[in-house]
Design an enzyme around this catalytic site. Structure first.
Site, PDB file in Angstrom:
ATOM      1  N   GLU A 275      24.929   7.737 -28.652  1.00 62.75           N
ATOM      2  CA  GLU A 275      23.852   6.928 -27.883  1.00 62.75           C
ATOM      3  C   GLU A 275      24.336   6.450 -26.345  1.00 62.75           C
ATOM      4  O   GLU A 275      25.599   6.033 -26.260  1.00 62.75           O
ATOM      5  CB  GLU A 275      23.305   5.749 -28.705  1.00 62.75           C
ATOM      6  CG  GLU A 275      22.807   6.351 -29.968  1.00 62.75           C
ATOM      7  CD  GLU A 275      21.909   5.451 -30.420  1.00 62.75           C
ATOM      8  OE1 GLU A 275      21.906   4.214 -30.215  1.00 62.75           O
ATOM      9  OE2 GLU A 275      21.281   5.501 -31.563  1.00 62.75           O
ATOM     10  N   GLU A 288      27.135   3.667 -28.339  1.00 61.34           N
ATOM     11  CA  GLU A 288      27.773   3.821 -29.746  1.00 61.34           C
ATOM     12  C   GLU A 288      27.634   5.179 -30.205  1.00 61.34           C
ATOM     13  O   GLU A 288      26.733   5.962 -29.565  1.00 61.34           O
ATOM     14  CB  GLU A 288      27.195   2.748 -30.910  1.00 61.34           C
ATOM     15  CG  GLU A 288      25.631   2.917 -31.042  1.00 61.34           C
ATOM     16  CD  GLU A 288      24.777   1.753 -31.965  1.00 61.34           C
ATOM     17  OE1 GLU A 288      25.765   1.303 -32.298  1.00 61.34           O
ATOM     18  OE2 GLU A 288      23.824   2.028 -32.366  1.00 61.34           O
ATOM     19  N   ARG A 292      25.671  10.034 -38.530  1.00 63.79           N
ATOM     20  CA  ARG A 292      24.680  10.187 -39.483  1.00 63.79           C
ATOM     21  C   ARG A 292      23.554  10.826 -38.895  1.00 63.79           C
ATOM     22  O   ARG A 292      23.470  11.203 -37.724  1.00 63.79           O
ATOM     23  CB  ARG A 292      24.158   9.142 -40.085  1.00 63.79           C
ATOM     24  CG  ARG A 292      23.731   8.086 -39.397  1.00 63.79           C
ATOM     25  CD  ARG A 292      22.952   6.855 -39.943  1.00 63.79           C
ATOM     26  NE  ARG A 292      22.825   5.845 -39.029  1.00 63.79           N
ATOM     27  CZ  ARG A 292      21.637   5.809 -38.350  1.00 63.79           C
ATOM     28  NH1 ARG A 292      20.917   6.545 -38.231  1.00 63.79           N
ATOM     29  NH2 ARG A 292      21.656   4.834 -37.578  1.00 63.79           N
TER      30      ARG A 292
END
Length: 447
Positions: A275, A288, A292
């Protein structure tokens, strides 16, 4: 391929994983709480097991109970979905120790990215741009004041192990900083067991844009382009789209390459998301890494034709990626709207009994749904009940499909955010693609 996979999650993502497993001929095991006994995913799985009470710490966060079911059912692998245990290092390590495959990265990669401070340090070494701020823990309020003075207000006070908007707050002066530093440290300690804090400069008028990556065990790492995720309330995304309407092709390529570097820097395997915050000049900064599958993964699937859950399963099973970066291209546009059981004016959760649930039908829409017309939305879990994904050849066409579908979406018995989503799709700023992270705040002021 695996013979049997346990899904350690609930709701729409459990149903989503089950759908791909069935297409691959993989048997599925669901685990569920007392509150979810009538949830659709429970009956969709080949086998289902009650693991505890309605609260998440009694069930979906109960590592021992989940591992015991996996062993008793001879499940070869566990898919964690998103949220809950999906980024829990202890869970991944426990499965590794039990010789059960965790469908995601190894525990070491999760651990490296689980600390936002460690992630900042790692990304900086990998040549990925990071937001100006501290790379070491901030020990006291006085230290925080000095750092804020050096880099200039406004700043973001952030918990190193926070998530979901918990443990982070924007402050504009020393007085606000004094309150925010200690209160967010306490909340982070309470929710995540770690109150370590750090400080970053606020990138004003930013866009929140992320890069999807896939990496196998044979050295191949690719990115699947970008997603615009700037429409958020309380740091939680509401509408996401792919590709971002902001980025030039040059920036898109640079961000994709940065995402691949980030994944390789921690020897990452499986699906992950890097991100970034992007300013109006298209300078981008690492925010970050989510180790997942993301809630918003369907928009990437729609523009690339890649089933990300299928790729997760194949990578975890030891298979090579069947495509290279050169094989991937963007086809059309896709937008996802999250359907929440919440008051559309306050965004507060609105649990209750659904008495009618009739999603719209159309050729240019997709549904990922976790409820039905008999489902009771409880206060125990995140209030998202479904996702509506629209797609088309262009962004304008996709917006039209999304707006029409939202107008035809029927949910009776509870409040939902659908009226708000309709208003957003009709707003001039959204239609122009001017969707910075301040969008909802500014949009609500104008209403």
């Amino acid at each position: 391929m695996f013979n049997k996979v346990l899904i350690a999650n609930r709701g729409e993502i459990a149903s989503r994983v089950i759908r791909t497993c069935k297409s691959l001929g993989v048997k599925t095991v669901a685990v569920y709480s007392e509150a979810d006994q009538e949830a659709p995913f429970v009956s969709e799985a080949d086998e289902s097991y009650l693991i505890g009470g309605p609260k998440v710490n009694e069930s979906y966060l109960n590592i021992d109970a989940i591992v015991n079911v996996a062993k008793e059912t001879n499940s070869e692998a566990v898919h964690p979905g998103y949220g809950l245990l999906s980024e829990n290092t202890d869970f991944a390590k426990r499965l590794e120790d039990e010789n059960i495959v965790f469908i995601g990265p190894d525990s070491n990669a999760i651990n490296q990215m689980g600390s936002k401070l460690t992630a900042r340090q790692t990304m900086e070494k990998a040549g990925v741009p990071i937001i100006p701020g501290t790379n070491d823990p901030v020990e006291s309020v006085e230290d925080a004041k000095q750092i804020a003075s050096d880099i200039g207000y406004p700043v973001m006070v952030k918990a190193s192990h926070g998530g979901g908007g918990i443990g982070m707050e924007i402050v504009h002066n020393d007085t606000e900083l004094e309150k925010a530093f200690e209160s967010n440290a306490r909340r982070a300690e309470q929710f995540f067991g770690n109150g370590t804090m750090f400080i970053e400069k606020v990138i004003e008028d930013a866009h929140h844009i992320e890069i999807q990556v896939l990496a196998d065990h044979y050295g191949e790492t690719v990115h699947l382009f970008d997603r615009e995720c700037s429409i958020q309330r309380r740091h939680q995304k509401v509408i996401e789209e792919a590709p971002s309407p902001l980025l030039s092709e040059e920036t898109r390529q640079e961000m994709g390459e940065a995402g691949v570097r980030a994944a390789k820097a921690i020897n990452y395997k499986n699906a992950g998301t890097i991100e970034f915050l992007v300013d109006e000049e298209q300078n981008f900064y690492f925010l970050e890494m989510n180790t997942r599958l993301q809630v918003e993964h369907p928009v990437t699937e729609q523009i690339t034709g890649v089933d990300l859950v299928e790729e997760q399963l194949k990578i975890a099973h030891g298979e090579k990626l069947s495509f290279s970066q050169e094989d991937l291209q963007i086809n059309g546009h896709a937008i996802e709207a999250r359907i929440y059981a919440e008051d559309p004016k306050t965004f507060f959760p609105s649990p209750g009994q659904i008495t009618a649930f009739n999603p719209p039908v159309g050729t240019n829409i997709r549904h990922d749904i976790g409820v039905n017309s008999q489902y009771k939305v409880t206060p125990y879990y995140d209030p998202m009940v479904a996702k509506l994904i629209a797609f088309g050849n262009s962004r304008a066409e996709t917006i039209d499909h999304l707006k029409d579908a939202l107008m035809d979406y029927e949910v009776v018995g509870i409040k939902t955010n659908i009226p708000f989503l309709i208003d957003v799709t009709q707003s001039p700023a959204f239609q122009k693609g001017d969707t910075r992270t301040s969008f909802i705040q500014e949009f609500m002021i104008k209403q």
